[in-house]
Motif scaffolding. Structure first.
Motif, mmCIF file in Angstrom:
data_model
loop_
_atom_site.group_PDB
_atom_site.id
_atom_site.type_symbol
_atom_site.label_atom_id
_atom_site.label_comp_id
_atom_site.label_asym_id
_atom_site.label_seq_id
_atom_site.Cartn_x
_atom_site.Cartn_y
_atom_site.Cartn_z
ATOM 1 N N SER A 25 0.834 -1.169 0.000
ATOM 2 C CA SER A 25 0.000 0.000 0.000
ATOM 3 C C SER A 25 0.882 1.236 0.000
ATOM 4 N N ASP A 78 -7.650 -6.333 10.081
ATOM 5 C CA ASP A 78 -7.586 -5.114 9.283
ATOM 6 C C ASP A 78 -8.049 -3.919 10.118
ATOM 7 N N ALA A 80 -8.772 -1.051 9.252
ATOM 8 C CA ALA A 80 -9.820 -0.283 8.566
ATOM 9 C C ALA A 80 -11.203 -0.848 8.871
ATOM 10 N N HIS A 81 -11.264 -2.136 9.246
ATOM 11 C CA HIS A 81 -12.557 -2.764 9.522
ATOM 12 C C HIS A 81 -12.862 -2.860 11.004
ATOM 13 N N LYS A 83 -12.174 -0.502 14.275
ATOM 14 C CA LYS A 83 -11.585 0.727 14.833
ATOM 15 C C LYS A 83 -11.117 0.561 16.273
ATOM 16 N N HIS A 133 -1.692 -7.275 9.547
ATOM 17 C CA HIS A 133 -1.730 -6.016 8.799
ATOM 18 C C HIS A 133 -0.721 -5.047 9.419
ATOM 19 N N ALA A 135 0.134 -0.728 9.408
ATOM 20 C CA ALA A 135 -0.388 0.571 8.977
ATOM 21 C C ALA A 135 0.601 1.678 9.334
ATOM 22 N N PHE A 142 -3.975 8.003 10.308
ATOM 23 C CA PHE A 142 -3.762 6.826 9.463
ATOM 24 C C PHE A 142 -3.432 7.255 8.034
ATOM 25 N N THR A 144 -1.823 4.740 5.412
ATOM 26 C CA THR A 144 -1.980 3.623 4.485
ATOM 27 C C THR A 144 -1.692 2.327 5.236
ATOM 28 N N SER A 145 -2.196 1.194 4.703
ATOM 29 C CA SER A 145 -1.893 -0.066 5.368
ATOM 30 C C SER A 145 -1.740 -1.161 4.328
#
Ligand SMILES: *[C@@H]1O[C@H](CO)[C@@H](O)[C@H](O)[C@H]1NC(C)=O
Ligand SMILES: *[C@@H]1O[C@H](CO)[C@@H](O)[C@H](O)[C@H]1NC(C)=O
Ligand SMILES: *[C@@H]1O[C@H](CO)[C@@H](O)[C@H](O)[C@H]1NC(C)=O
Ligand SMILES: *[C@@H]1O[C@H](CO)[C@@H](O)[C@H](O)[C@H]1NC(C)=O
Length: 459
Positions: A25, A78, A80-81, A83, A133, A135, A142, A144-145
């Protein structure tokens, strides 16, 4: 029958997957990617060893006026999924200027996502993340990851870009001595066999990650010692083994099964099987080569693509291969046998430098890859760069701390940089040891997309 609507939805789904899960990423200010260490350490309390630890890699390249990212966090899902998830590790980049950190987080041999664990069932195309993951952050924001991932169907997923490229111009990620791995968890005893194993994933897992070239050396053993007696092997198939030089490691049949199962499930992928050398039991024995050829023909049958030099001697394009519907290339390192079977491809040129240091390997690969004369033969449009160090006998005797795992570790990160920055354009096949320690699968895929944007190929 392919229903256009379904095909279109599939394309859209894959497009979304690609945008969501760019494996390396990046934004304008740098990228982060995960690899798996080839090294191991003993555990004091028992006879076990720890291996396959997660490595974090990053490369920051920010415009002059932008502040640099300051930290990387490693998660087991992840971010992003989720928090609320807490990082397993936080790296302050000011304390780690080298762009690399080996964690003590064990990746192990996790189940493969997307239905790609062996054993059948539905399999999903596209890239899939394993659980780890990483990041990148700046001031808590944040950026990118990326994740440790498999991409079992990359060739067909990218068919609109890659379809018109001849296979002799693709960059194809491969493994060296592909069948030399240990089944199951590593033990201390295996770990001390320091010069035997070159991989730590089986062939199925290699293919599911995205490897498409397999380097195989076969030995023939009419009988095998068991319980202090030598027993004749009556089932012919079981006489063929995958060897590391003169030592047998894995029954050939288990590798054949992995390749066949993969081709049956990943119905647009092309695999190159290179029977490169025959170190035990074949010398002056053409009948044993014929036995092996008949096993290959029986096991792979309608999957085998006939030799095809293509236009300009660069081989068929992926589109040509999909039209024919045969997706297995078998190269065979014995010219006499090749002369007898019209479905065997001629011996493959492997550019092997016999180098013991990173500098030596770099000089050799640079001369070979960028040199004016490509080392491919006129008969076979494919050729392979062997990007690994080779021990000399003295190393094996005198360096108790050495071994193929250390040697792979000492160059895997350099390989990522060299091929990404300098050699991707001229490279066809590149085969490495402990392939999860470099990022060449991803670099190959990204390079092929770049290659597809270049109108004409002169290689
Ligand atoms: C997020 O991660 C935490 C900690 O691992 C877990 O307890 C929680 O169930 C996760 N939430 C979701 C929505 O997955
Ligand atoms: C891993 O490293 C961290 C920080 O260096 C340390 O606190 C932790 O105990 C280590 N864990 C294991 C399992 O070795
Ligand atoms: C070898 O010996 C062990 C125990 O003595 C026995 O259980 C096993 O079946 C033998 N294996 C073969 C292949 O004869
Ligand atoms: C390999 O990478 C390391 C770390 O980035 C670097 O210090 C070294 O100079 C590289 N080796 C060569 C031969 O380029």
């Amino acid at each position: 029958m392919i229903i256009p609507g379904v095909e279109m939805i599939r394309s859209i789904v894959i497009f979304c997957l690609l945008t969501l899960h760019d494996p390396v990423s990046s934004n304008q200010c740098g990228k982060v990617w995960l690899t798996v260490s080839s090294l191991w350490r003993p555990v004091a309390i028992n006879n076990k060893v720890v291996d396959a630890e997660l490595e974090v890699n990053w490369d920051l390249d920010c415009p002059a006026n932008a502040g640099y990212p300051d930290s990387i966090k490693v998660f087991t899902a992840d971010p992003a999924h989720n928090k609320t998830i807490k990082p397993q590790l936080t790296l302050l980049l000011a304390e780690h200027p080298r762009g690399y950190y080996r964690t003590n987080i064990t990746v192990g041999r996790p189940p493969l996502p997307g239905g790609w664990d062996e054993g059948g069932g539905a399999t999903l195309p596209g890239p899939h993340c394993l659980k780890h993951h990483a990041a990148l952050y700046k001031n808590g924001e944040f950026l990118t990851s990326s994740c440790l991932q498999i991409w079992p169907t990359w060739m067909y997923d990218l068919r609109r870009q890659l379809g018109r490229l001849p296979i002799g111009t693709l960059m194809i990620p491969g493994t060296h001595n592909s069948g030399c791995y240990k089944h199951g968890d590593l033990t201390r005893r295996d770990a001390f066999q320091r010069y035997l194993l070159t991989q730590d994933r089986d062939v199925w897992t290699q293919l599911v990650h995205g490897i498409r070239y397999l380097d195989i050396r076969v030995g023939y053993y009419p009988s095998i010692p068991r319980n202090n007696t030598v027993v004749e092997e009556t089932n012919y198939v079981n006489r063929f083994w995958v060897n590391h030089d003169i030592i047998r490691i894995t029954p050939l049949m288990s590798i054949i099964k992995d390749v066949r199962n993969f081709l049956d499930v990943a119905r647009g992928e092309v695999v190159i099987l290179d029977f490169h050398r025959f170190p035990v039991g074949f010398e002056g024995r053409p009948s044993r080569h014929r036995r092996l050829a008949s096993i290959l023909h029986r096991e792979f049958g309608g999957l085998i693509l006939r030799p095809d030099r293509g236009v300009d001697g660069l081989g068929p394009t992926l589109n040509d291969i999909w039209t024919v519907g045969r997706r297995l290339v078998i190269c065979y390192g014995d010219q006499q046998t090749v002369n007898e079977y019209d479905w065997l491809w001629p011996p493959m040129t492997q550019a092997w430098g016999d180098q013991q240091t990173a500098e030596g390997l770099k000089n050799y690969l640079e001369r070979t890859i960028l040199g004016s004369k490509r080392p491919r033969t006129s008969q076979n449009p494919l050729w392979a760069v062997m990007a690994e160090l080779t021990p000399i006998p003295l190393d094996i005797m005198l360096k108790p701390s050495g071994g193929l795992r250390q040697m792979a570790d000492s160059i895997n990160r350099n390989l990522t940089v060299w091929f990404q920055d300098e050699w991707w354009k001229q490279t066809n096949i590149v085969a490495t040891d402990f392939f999860l320690g470099n990022n060449l699968i991803d670099i190959s895929i990204q390079s092929n997309i770049k290659k597809s944007n270049i109108a004409h190929w002169r290689l």
